[in-house]
Structures are given as structure tokens and as C-alpha cells.
Motif scaffolding. Structure first.
Motif, short mmCIF file in Angstrom:
data_model
loop_
_atom_site.label_atom_id
_atom_site.label_comp_id
_atom_site.label_asym_id
_atom_site.label_seq_id
_atom_site.Cartn_x
_atom_site.Cartn_y
_atom_site.Cartn_z
N ILE A 168 0.84 -1.18 0.00
CA ILE A 168 0.00 0.00 0.00
C ILE A 168 0.89 1.24 0.00
CG2 ILE A 168 -1.64 1.34 1.39
CD1 ILE A 168 -2.81 -1.29 2.35
N PRO A 169 0.57 2.25 -0.80
CA PRO A 169 1.40 3.47 -0.82
C PRO A 169 1.39 4.16 0.54
CG PRO A 169 -0.05 3.39 -2.73
CD PRO A 169 -0.49 2.30 -1.82
N ALA A 170 2.51 4.75 0.91
CA ALA A 170 2.62 5.46 2.19
C ALA A 170 1.87 6.79 2.12
CB ALA A 170 4.09 5.71 2.52
N ALA A 171 1.46 7.30 3.28
CA ALA A 171 0.77 8.59 3.35
C ALA A 171 1.72 9.70 2.91
CB ALA A 171 0.29 8.83 4.77
N PHE A 271 -10.66 8.74 16.44
CA PHE A 271 -9.83 9.31 15.38
C PHE A 271 -9.02 8.21 14.72
CE2 PHE A 271 -10.71 13.54 16.71
CZ PHE A 271 -10.28 14.36 15.69
N GLN A 272 -8.93 8.28 13.39
CA GLN A 272 -7.95 7.47 12.68
C GLN A 272 -6.85 8.42 12.21
OE1 GLN A 272 -10.26 5.68 9.51
NE2 GLN A 272 -9.51 7.16 8.02
N ILE A 273 -5.62 8.00 12.35
CA ILE A 273 -4.48 8.87 12.11
C ILE A 273 -3.51 8.21 11.15
CG2 ILE A 273 -2.55 10.09 13.20
CD1 ILE A 273 -4.17 9.76 15.88
N ARG A 274 -3.19 8.89 10.08
CA ARG A 274 -2.18 8.42 9.15
C ARG A 274 -0.92 9.26 9.30
NH1 ARG A 274 -2.87 6.49 3.38
NH2 ARG A 274 -1.23 5.18 4.24
N VAL A 275 0.20 8.57 9.41
CA VAL A 275 1.48 9.24 9.62
C VAL A 275 2.26 9.26 8.31
CG1 VAL A 275 3.65 9.19 10.90
CG2 VAL A 275 1.52 8.48 12.02
N LYS A 276 2.75 10.41 7.94
CA LYS A 276 3.47 10.55 6.68
C LYS A 276 4.63 9.56 6.61
CE LYS A 276 5.85 13.93 3.77
NZ LYS A 276 6.31 15.33 3.65
N GLY A 277 4.71 8.85 5.50
CA GLY A 277 5.78 7.88 5.30
C GLY A 277 5.42 6.47 5.70
N LEU A 278 4.27 6.29 6.39
CA LEU A 278 3.83 4.97 6.81
C LEU A 278 2.60 4.54 6.02
CD1 LEU A 278 4.17 5.21 10.70
CD2 LEU A 278 5.86 4.42 9.04
N THR A 279 2.39 3.24 5.90
CA THR A 279 1.21 2.73 5.21
C THR A 279 0.10 2.36 6.17
OG1 THR A 279 2.04 0.45 5.27
CG2 THR A 279 2.67 1.78 3.36
N SER A 280 0.42 2.14 7.44
CA SER A 280 -0.59 1.74 8.41
C SER A 280 -1.34 2.96 8.94
CB SER A 280 0.06 0.98 9.57
OG SER A 280 1.12 1.75 10.13
N THR A 281 -2.46 2.70 9.59
CA THR A 281 -3.31 3.74 10.14
C THR A 281 -3.51 3.51 11.63
OG1 THR A 281 -4.50 3.95 8.04
CG2 THR A 281 -5.57 4.87 9.98
N LEU A 282 -3.25 4.53 12.43
CA LEU A 282 -3.46 4.45 13.87
C LEU A 282 -4.93 4.72 14.19
CD1 LEU A 282 -0.37 6.56 15.06
CD2 LEU A 282 -0.52 4.07 14.78
N LYS A 283 -5.41 4.17 15.30
CA LYS A 283 -6.81 4.38 15.68
C LYS A 283 -6.91 4.55 17.19
CE LYS A 283 -9.54 0.89 15.95
NZ LYS A 283 -9.83 1.00 17.41
N THR A 284 -7.57 5.64 17.61
CA THR A 284 -7.78 5.86 19.03
C THR A 284 -8.97 5.04 19.52
OG1 THR A 284 -9.29 7.73 18.71
CG2 THR A 284 -6.91 8.21 18.73
N ASP A 285 -9.13 4.96 20.84
CA ASP A 285 -10.21 4.15 21.40
C ASP A 285 -11.54 4.88 21.44
OD1 ASP A 285 -8.74 1.84 21.82
OD2 ASP A 285 -8.05 2.49 23.79
#
Length: 371
Positions: A168-171, A271-285
């Protein structure tokens, strides 16, 4: 090269007709269940996905359990669903284990010479990630319309093919937007909305330059407000481990406290959070959109869990901003019982509050709203 033997192993290239001979399924569509072959065949076409605003493929980052392949559910327009005819394919993925079917992934790689027949490479067998089988995402389609899609998190089950072109392309940029999702649980497949009242209609993605100066420090990330995940997900037969028990306890705690917030008129989500340079997505509770409060929940009040929650909420809160609340959110750790007293001092020193559930089931903490 396309071969014509019936055996298909990861890395082999076949036409859909040849795949159907071995694994069954429909001659068209992306999600193709087969009762007689006990298979759910998932076809991924990068060109089609990109046209509709999403990418299927491997995350470049692995976690402690290994690699993850993300696959977007069925539905090319409008919000995707698990309900009705439109959600039948998504339900087939979600229930593959209980229906004794195997998930198999194929990616479109080319055409048969001299014809328009597509060829597909077999990636391998998969199963849903038992801790987080799917997540909701907001995507921006080629038609200019925003919609909510279901992204399944697949874990390889045996031999698999992992090629660089399927990453998957990075953010690459920062976007911030409110996204009112609905909760969909694996147990019920659909339920009431997780939001209370009307949330603002999502606008075009906001670029970094449009954010207040306080948010410039987060210029390498994107944040999207989404509804908290399906808190009472169905777990597979392998869910008896301590990790799964902790996830279930955390899910139940979050669901209960979210219901309480809703009962006093709060809008809730995550919140879902995408970090520049990463392909994964963070998610808060959990996020209280009314009062701009970010929660990080844990299924245990043990010291190591509190310390982990503290690190997570300090990380996530850097990116939680909205148009109405450009300032950092109030940060709260949500626990199932009262922790050690010195944990209050530790969290307070970092500007983080603690809310915990008492023995009678009520919630205690300065942040708990009064009914």
C-alpha cells in the motif's frame, strides 16, 4: 506465465475461469464465496481500487503477529455495509471461519496475450486478524464524493506471496475531517449509530496550511474522526489467549462508557491517524466530540497497562484536532478498576486524567460528566 494445471499455489497466475475450477466462486465481482469449495475468493484490482479512492495490499509495517494484507469490502459507491444484499460479500468475509471457509486473495496482474481476459496472481490463504478483523475508513472517490468503507485486516495462513508492487502506498499529505461512522458489530452485523446528534457534513480535505498555528507541529500526519470500532467483535476459536481476553475486556469497558457518554448527550467517536511515510493507520479508542476529550482504554488497571496507555495517549493526542477544537484535547485514561495511587500522580504529571469503574459499576473521575 499462465499455466493450466488445477493445482494453484501462491505466486501462480491464472484466469478467473481457471481459479473457479479449483476454488469455485462467481465469474465476476471482487468477493466470490463458494459453498461447495468452502472458499471465499477475494479479487483485488489496483486500478479499480485507486479509481474508487482506496488501495488494497500489504502494509509495509509488520506488528508482533507478522504481516497484514488490507482488503477493502464490496460497494463501489455510497457507504459500504454488512446489511442486506449489498453487504452479503462483506458478511461472507466476516463469517468465513464460522462457515468453515478459507479466504483466498488474488491480485490482477495482466491480460492473456491477444485477449481482454484478465489474469490474477494467487497471494495465498488468509484469516481475519482476531484482534482487529476490520476497520472503517473514509475515502474520497473518483466521483468527488466521500464515503465510508470497510477495510478487512487479513493475516496469512500458511505460504504466501508478498511482492513490493502489492504494498500500500505510504501517506504523503495531511488531511483533517470529521467522519460520522456507524457502529457495525460482528455479532449483530448492524446496530444504532454511535454518534449522538448531527455531526458536521464532511468537507473537502483540509491541507496543512489551513490549520491553526498550534497544529503545524503535526504536519507529517493526517487525522480523521471516525466512530469507535465494533466494540463487541466476534472472536474466532483461537480467542482464548490472554491478549484476546484483554481486548474483550477493553472493548466492553469502552462500549459501556461510550453508552454513558451518549446517555448524557455527548457525541462520541474515534480518530484514525495516518502518519506521513507509513502505510498503516493508527486508531484511538474513544473521543468525546462535544467536549474535545480523548480517551485511551485498557482492559486491566495493572501498572504496565497504565504506563502503556499513557504513552499511547500522549502519542495520539498530538494529532487530534477539529475545526471547532484546534487546540490539544483533554486526555483521559479509561480503566476497569482503580489503579495504584502513584499512577494518578504519574499521569497527572503529564496532564492526563484517569477515569475508572467502581465496584458498583459507576465511573469515577474528574472528567466523568454528570447526568
Amino acid at each position: 506465465m499462465v499455466t493450466h494445471t488445477h493445482a494453484i499455489v501462491p505466486g501462480d497466475v491464472r484466469t478467473r475461469a481457471q481459479i473457479r475450477e479449483t476454488f469455485g466462486g462467481s465469474g465476476q465481482g471482487g468477493i466470490c464465496p463458494s459453498i461447495d469449495k468452502e472458499s471465499v475468493n477475494l479479487y483485488s484490482d489496483p486500478a479499480v481500487g485507486e479509481l474508487n479512492g482506496y488501495y488494497d495490499g500489504w502494509l509495509a509495517e509488520e506488528d508482533d503477529l507478522g504481516p497484514v494484507f488490507e482488503y477493502t469490502g464490496a460497494g463501489k459507491s455510497g457507504n459500504q455495509t454488512f446489511a442486506g444484499i449489498a453487504g452479503s460479500g462483506n458478511r461472507a468475509i466476516l463469517r468465513h471461519a464460522e462457515q468453515n471457509r478459507t479466504l483466498r486473495v488474488f491480485t490482477q496482474v495482466g491480460l492473456l496475450p491477444g485477449s481482454g481476459t484478465k489474469t490474477h496472481q494467487y497471494v495465498g490463504e488468509f484469516t481475519l486478524d482476531t484482534l482487529e478483523p476490520y476497520v472503517w475508513r473514509r475515502v474520497h472517490g473518483n466521483d468527488g464524493k466521500d464515503r465510508n468503507v470497510i477495510v478487512f485486516r487479513l493475516r496469512p495462513d500458511g505460504e504466501f506471496q508478498r511482492l513490493a508492487e502489492n504494498l500500500i502506498p505510504a501517506a504523503t499529505e495531511t488531511t483533517w475531517e470529521l467522519v460520522p461512522f456507524e457502529i457495525v458489530t460482528a455479532a449483530t452485523l448492524h446496530s444504532a449509530s454511535a454518534t449522538i446528534g448531527e455531526l458536521p457534513t464532511p468537507k473537502n480535505a483540509k491541507k496543512k496550511a489551513s490549520l491553526p498555528r498550534k497544529a503545524v507541529e503535526n504536519s507529517a500526519t493526517s487525522g480523521t474522526f471516525v466512530v469507535s470500532e465494533a466494540f463487541n467483535r466476534k472472536m474466532s476459536l483461537r480467542s482464548s489467549t490472554a491478549a484476546h481476553i484483554a481486548v474483550r475486556r477493553e472493548a466492553e469497558l469502552t462500549r459501556t462508557y461510550m453508552a454513558y457518554l451518549r446517555s448524557v448527550g455527548r457525541k462520541t467517536g474515534a480518530f484514525q491517524i495516518r502518519v506521513k511515510g507509513l502505510t498503516s493507520t493508527l486508531k484511538t479508542d474513544l473521543y468525546d466530540a462535544t467536549e474535545h476529550v480523548l480517551y485511551e482504554a485498557k482492559g486491566s488497571s495493572a501498572r504496565e497497562e497504565v504506563r502503556m496507555a499513557l504513552g499511547q495517549i500522549l502519542d495520539y493526542s498530538r494529532y487530534v484536532r477539529t475545526e471547532d477544537h484546534p487546540e490539544p484535547p483533554k486526555r483521559v485514561i479509561l480503566l476497569p478498576a482503580e489503579p495504584d495511587l502513584d499512577m494518578f500522580d504519574l499521569c497527572r504529571s503529564y496532564g492526563v486524567d484517569i477515569v475508572y469503574r467502581s465496584e458498583n459499576g459507576s465511573f469515577i473521575g474528574e472528567t466523568v460528566p454528570v447526568e
